[in-house]
Design a protein around this motif. Structure first.
Motif, PDB file in Angstrom:
ATOM      1  N   PHE B 315     -39.937 -17.289  -1.990  1.00  0.00           N
ATOM      2  CA  PHE B 315     -38.518 -17.645  -2.082  1.00  0.00           C
ATOM      3  C   PHE B 315     -38.090 -18.535  -0.926  1.00  0.00           C
ATOM      4  CE2 PHE B 315     -37.976 -13.765  -4.788  1.00  0.00           C
ATOM      5  CZ  PHE B 315     -37.705 -14.487  -5.921  1.00  0.00           C
ATOM      6  N   MET B 320     -38.286 -23.625  -5.210  1.00  0.00           N
ATOM      7  CA  MET B 320     -38.321 -22.547  -6.228  1.00  0.00           C
ATOM      8  C   MET B 320     -37.056 -22.560  -7.099  1.00  0.00           C
ATOM      9  SD  MET B 320     -40.066 -19.518  -6.717  1.00  0.00           S
ATOM     10  CE  MET B 320     -39.697 -18.237  -7.867  1.00  0.00           C
ATOM     11  N   LYS B 323     -33.876 -19.172  -8.019  1.00  0.00           N
ATOM     12  CA  LYS B 323     -34.198 -18.272  -6.915  1.00  0.00           C
ATOM     13  C   LYS B 323     -33.336 -17.014  -6.927  1.00  0.00           C
ATOM     14  CE  LYS B 323     -34.336 -20.518  -2.969  1.00  0.00           C
ATOM     15  NZ  LYS B 323     -34.694 -21.029  -1.639  1.00  0.00           N
ATOM     16  N   ARG B 327     -34.470 -13.160  -7.343  1.00  0.00           N
ATOM     17  CA  ARG B 327     -34.315 -12.275  -6.193  1.00  0.00           C
ATOM     18  C   ARG B 327     -33.513 -11.036  -6.599  1.00  0.00           C
ATOM     19  NH1 ARG B 327     -34.095 -15.027  -0.674  1.00  0.00           N
ATOM     20  NH2 ARG B 327     -32.338 -16.190  -1.525  1.00  0.00           N
TER      21      ARG B 327
END
Lengths: 542, 529
Positions: B315, B320, B323, B327
């Motif tokens: 991350f 990415m 994200k 997460r």
């Protein structure tokens, strides 16, 4: 700043005085509570058990009873778990209407009744009556929290096995009301002829399994509670019983031939795919209600689920006279309750009547422990449960039972997973259980007496004090301890074996005899020697 | 708020209104506390009362005196620390030296009260069936019927008089031969009579031969069974003459070995510790359990930290996509209660019906024996703990990664370091400085992770041929629990439990101390770096 502080202090003192003065009114209650209940006592053997005149039911209110005031004359608090609460709410409502005594039903979750009661009761905060299974009640009695219960003539109205479950050291501590045990459920569509032996049962299941009608032959939920009937039909048992019917923790029957045979039976049928391993009760119940199991071992607590599922079921006895464990539910009266007599009267005069007992038994769908109701029961399911439980053994109510489940369960797991042979596994398990149960001080010879505190013990007269334990002499004919340095004075001593007073010897080696006296004229050393052949203790003073 | 203002409190800053509120608060607080202490003392909770008194004095001092006022921001924290950390510690330690537990639950006074309530019927004593009659002014008479069918009337202070239904002043008999009425008195049904809690205490008849109601069906010439002698702390059985002395919280006869139930809480010295050291527990496969107990938290910490760090690194890469979404999703295991997670995993790992096993069976033709094979059970435990633990390290690591200066990486790239070299020489050492203590905390937590071990399969599968009930995934605390409680054989023993927890605590404390050494090492490393 300090002036301010003193002002606060002054206010504080005033406030606390006020508070204590106010509290005094409510606080005067506990001392009153503590004095009550002297009337409860262990029934002395000489007590008359019956009067010549046959007792008419005394519960009917005598016409001469004075008119009752609107406020309840008294209140009894009853702890019960949520599923049973509606049943007892009905009983409470009727009782209030009839006798103007309020029964305050407080819901406490089943697993917590014992713990919460143990916390609340010693401080006088507990309920007057609790409802517990008999094996939990035994611990409460050992802790001194339960008042003995004298059922008087009502005693004969209860099933003797149910009463024995609540009897500890010949004293009755609870009034049983329902009895439960597991029985064999079968699917009527799948099973056409009832098996007479366990092998027949498996053969029936196996055939159905081969026809792909069912997943397994038998629903045997996890844990040995459900499987106990299997053990007993082959001759296995947990604890043997003495002449009075009390459980004897020294007689463990888990490694006898019958028990090994039962475990072997489970092993074989797990290996041939007939029994699932392991199977939790919920899954077994689900499979049975879906018609995927021909047989299921289960208890009355699952009856309503099975009825609602619509599966064509019937209940029958275990093959080969298998006797399951039985659990007895009963009422117990808090020894510290200010209303012990009222609580007992409520139980013996009101609850122990055909009307109320019939109602509770029907609502809980369990067989009554009250003979008249048990006998006139017409519910086919309850009758079948009763039949299956005719020889049921009450779940042992001795604390040693706690040591059994874990090792027993482990042994079956090891056998079923092929790690150990059934006989070795059960012998191992039995050894573990005996080790835990056995007194760790067995074999200890000690000379407890009034000198012990000065010889390194935490007090005098301690038969289990390591500091004064006697050692076997080299020739093995006697035990010795000391020398102990003692100040001058008069002392007394005895011999006690196995770290307790159960076996002890006094003057002249007499069992339970008088204390042996010795005197030290000046500070000096003392040694003891004990002859196990004559039980004589020799005191050598210097 | 500046620190200096609290150290030099300006005298005129408080408005009268504010001051009033403050004093009102202090007074309310003290009022409540005094009420609580009073209750606690009444119920006999001396320790609790003592601790609460200490805490409230502390709070008062801090709130009232200006020299203590810097502490006022900590007062709640301090109070709670004492109440919920220090007090339980003291309590546990003090319990460890007593026999508190089943059979010894009551205090001595409470036990004596229960014991002295016991009564017996002397050989010459008589027992009767009773019916109570009450006069308008609250006095009672009892109608007694003995075994031979004789009936008597008894009042307080005078001996029973033989009487029959139909005698002068006594009404007609009902079906049981009990008079329907007695002049001046009203007959009570048994329940109505019992609503008066005083009735069982009334001693009918004359001194020395008093009759008391002892149960709904019986009134008898009862005598107290035990007489207490406080000088020798002994009880004498009035019926048999046997003397029971207080020995370790149980009144025991030195002649027959008989014991009076219940016992009471009493100080027993180091008995609990010596019991534990001599118990079967230490003769079992202790080494095996201890080995697993050291390996399990180690592997757990390594695996959770590695996975957490790997995800955090992923991350940390700006490229990415989605994200935030990922997460958030990855934090889910952290938000579900552990107990539920463990039980769900147990279900999923059921060898016959679990989803994981059904999956592996259809894909690989193999069903892992999670619950029956030691190595698989241990793997299952580690897997579940990985699921439970990685989000924590993911959070910690992503925070710590941000704090590593980017120019270090720039310099590394210029020097031609590969990304692996950069990770090994820059990221990991700098990260460990920040995360090191948390790794140790996690190790200690898992060292005593009773919940996971016990809920999964209770420490199983069992060790073949072990001399005690022990399993391959048992850690010290779950093993001891099984021996001391679940299968204690003598009921629940809080005293022994406290002693064991002190022993286990000392093991953990030793490990912690050793590991703090390592932390110091890390710190020195970073200082030198």
């Amino acid at each position: 700043m300090f002036r301010k502080a003193s002002l606060v202090l002054l206010l504080l003192v005033a406030a606390s005085l006020l508070l204590i003065a106010c509290g005094g009114g409510t606080a005067s209650q506990p001392p009153a509570e503590t004095k009550v209940a002297e009337a409860t006592a262990t029934p002395a053997p000489a007590a008359p058990t019956a009067t010549p005149a046959p007792a008419a039911p005394t519960a009917t209110p005598v016409p001469a009873a004075p008119t009752t005031p609107p406020a309840p004359a008294a209140t009894l608090v009853l702890w019960v778990d949520a599923p049973k609460a509606p049943v007892f709410q009905k009983v409470a409502d009727d009782f209030l209407a009839k006798y103007n005594v309020k029964i305050d039903i407080q819901i406490t979750s089943f697993g917590q009744i014992r713990d919460k009661f143990q916390t609340a009761a010693p401080t006088g905060e507990g309920p007057d009556i609790i409802i517990v299974p008999h094996d939990q009640g035994a611990v409460l009695v050992a802790n001194g929290l339960i008042a003995p219960l004298d059922l008087g003539e009502q005693q004969e109205m209860f099933l003797p096995s149910a009463l024995s479950a609540f009897t500890i050291d010949d004293t009755l501590y609870g009034m049983p009301y329902v009895v439960e045990n597991v029985a064999l459920f079968y699917n009527k569509d799948l099973v056409t002829s009832l098996p007479q032996t366990w092998d027949e049962l498996i053969a029936t299941g196996k055939k159905l399994q081969e026809e792909q009608k069912v997943s397994y032959c038998l629903g045997l939920p996890d844990g040995n509670y459900h499987a106990y009937a299997l053990y007993t039909s082959f001759g296995g048992y947990v604890f043997g019983r003495d002449a009075q019917g009390n459980y004897n923790p020294q007689d463990l029957g888990l490694d006898n031939q019958g028990a090994v045979k039962a475990v072997k039976f489970i092993e074989d049928n797990v290996k041939n795919g007939c029994l699932p391993s392991p199977l939790d009760g919920a899954t077994a119940l689900q499979l049975f209600t879906e018609g995927k199991l021909p047989f299921l071992i289960s208890g009355p607590w699952n009856l309503s689920t099975i009825i609602t599922s619509g599966v064509p079921y019937a209940i029958t006895n275990f093959p080969e006279n298998g006797a399951p464990f039985s659990g007895v539910y009963g009422f117990m009266v808090n020894a510290k309750s200010p209303n012990v007599l009222l609580a007992q009267t409520f139980l013996t005069e009101y609850v122990a009547t055909e009307e109320v007992m019939a109602q509770i038994s029907a609502d809980e769908m369990k067989a009554s422990a009250y003979k008249p109701i048990f006998e006139q029961n017409t519910n086919a399911d309850l009758l079948a449960f009763g039949q299956a439980g005719v020889d049921a053994v009450p779940m042992p109510n001795i604390p040693e039972m706690g040591s059994v489940w874990g090792s027993w369960g482990d042994a079956v797991t090891l056998v079923v997973t092929g790690k150990q042979a059934s006989d070795v596994a059960m012998q191992d398990a039995a050894k573990k259980i005996r080790d835990v149960i056995a007194n760790p001080l067995t074999g200890m010879v000690n000379a407890p007496g009034s000198y012990q505190a000065k010889a390194g013990c935490s007090g005098d007269w301690q038969p289990d004090c390591q500091a004064t334990a006697m050692q076997k002499s080299d020739d093995g004919n006697s035990y010795r301890s000391g020398p102990f340095k003692l100040p001058a004075g008069d002392y007394e001593v005895k011999v006690a074996l196995d770290g307790s007073w159960n076996t002890n010897y006094g003057v002249d080696g007499k069992a339970g005899g008088d204390n042996i006296k010795f005197t030290l004229k000046a500070d000096g050393e003392v040694s003891f020697s004990y002859d196990p052949a004559t039980n004589l203790l020799t005191v050598v003073t210097e | 708020m500046s620190a200096t203002s609290t150290f030099n409190p300006p005298k005129t800053q408080q408005t009268p209104f504010f001051s009033l509120i403050r004093w009102f608060f202090i007074l309310t607080f003290n009022f409540g506390v005094i009420g609580f202490i009073y209750q606690a003392l009444q119920l006999g909770y001396m320790q609790l009362a003592g601790v609460v008194t200490t805490v409230s004095i502390l709070v008062n001092v801090i709130l009232i005196f200006s020299w203590a006022s810097p502490y006022r921001w900590m007062v709640i924290g301090l109070a709670f620390m004492i109440l919920f950390t220090v007090y339980p510690l003291i309590f546990t330690i003090s319990i460890a030296f007593t026999n508190y537990g089943d059979g010894h639950l009551l205090s001595q006074a409470q036990a004596l009260e229960v014991i002295q309530r016991e009564s017996y019927l002397p050989k010459t004593g008589k027992a009767y069936r009773w019916t109570a009659y009450q006069s308008p002014d609250g006095n009672y008479v009892l109608w007694l019927q003995d075994q031979d069918g004789q009936s008597y009337l008894v009042r307080e202070g005078s001996a029973p008089v033989a009487a029959k239904a139909g005698d002068p002043g006594i009404g007609e008999a009902d079906a049981n031969g009990i008079p329907k009425s007695i002049e001046g008195f009203t007959r009570l049904n048994p329940i109505l009579a019992a609503t008066d809690a005083k009735l069982p205490q009334i001693k009918f008849g004359v001194e020395g031969q008093t009759i008391q109601i002892r149960s709904p069906s019986e009134a008898a010439e009862l005598r107290p069974r035990y007489v207490y002698d406080s000088a020798t702390n002994s009880l004498t059985d009035q019926e048999s003459g046997e003397i029971f002395y207080a020995i370790d919280g149980t009144y025991t006869s030195r002649t027959s070995g008989k014991q009076i139930v219940p016992g009471y809480q009493s100080f027993v010295g180091v008995r609990n510790f010596s019991d534990f050291l001599q118990s079967q527990a230490l003769r079992g496969p202790l080494l095996q359990i201890l080995t697993w107990n050291i390996i399990f938290p180690l592997l757990s910490v390594v695996s959770t930290f590695s996975l957490g760090l790997a995800i955090a690194l992923l991350f940390n890469d700006a490229a990415m996509p989605f994200k935030r979404l990922f997460r958030t999703l990855l934090l889910v295991p952290y938000t579900i209660p552990t107990v539920i997670t463990i039980l769900i995993w147990r279900g999923m790992m059921n060898p016959d019906l679990g989803i994981i096993n059904q999956l592996t069976r259809s894909l690989l033709g193999f069903s892992p024996p999670w619950t029956s094979e030691p190595i698989w059970a241990q793997a299952a435990i580690l897997l579940i703990n990985l699921w439970l633990g990685y989000p924590y390290f993911m959070l910690i690591s992503s925070g710590a990664l941000r704090s590593i200066p980017a120019d270090l990486y720039e310099a590394a790239t210029i020097d031609g370091a590969s990304s692996w070299q950069a990770f090994r020489t820059i990221t990991l050492p700098l990260l460990l400085v920040a995360v090191g203590p948390l790794l140790i905390a996690s190790y200690i937590y898992n060292f005593n992770n009773f919940g996971l071990i016990y809920l999964f399969i209770g420490g199983g599968p069992p060790i073949v041929g072990a001399t005690t009930q022990a399993g391959h995934t048992d850690i010290l605390i779950s093993y001891v629990y099984k021996l001391a409680f679940a299968s204690g054989g003598r009921g629940v023993q809080y005293g022994l439990a406290s002693a064991i927890s002190i022993v286990v605590f000392s093991i953990v404390a030793t490990l912690t101390l050793i590991q703090f050494r390592f932390t110091n090492m890390w710190e020195e490393m970073s200082r030198n770096a």
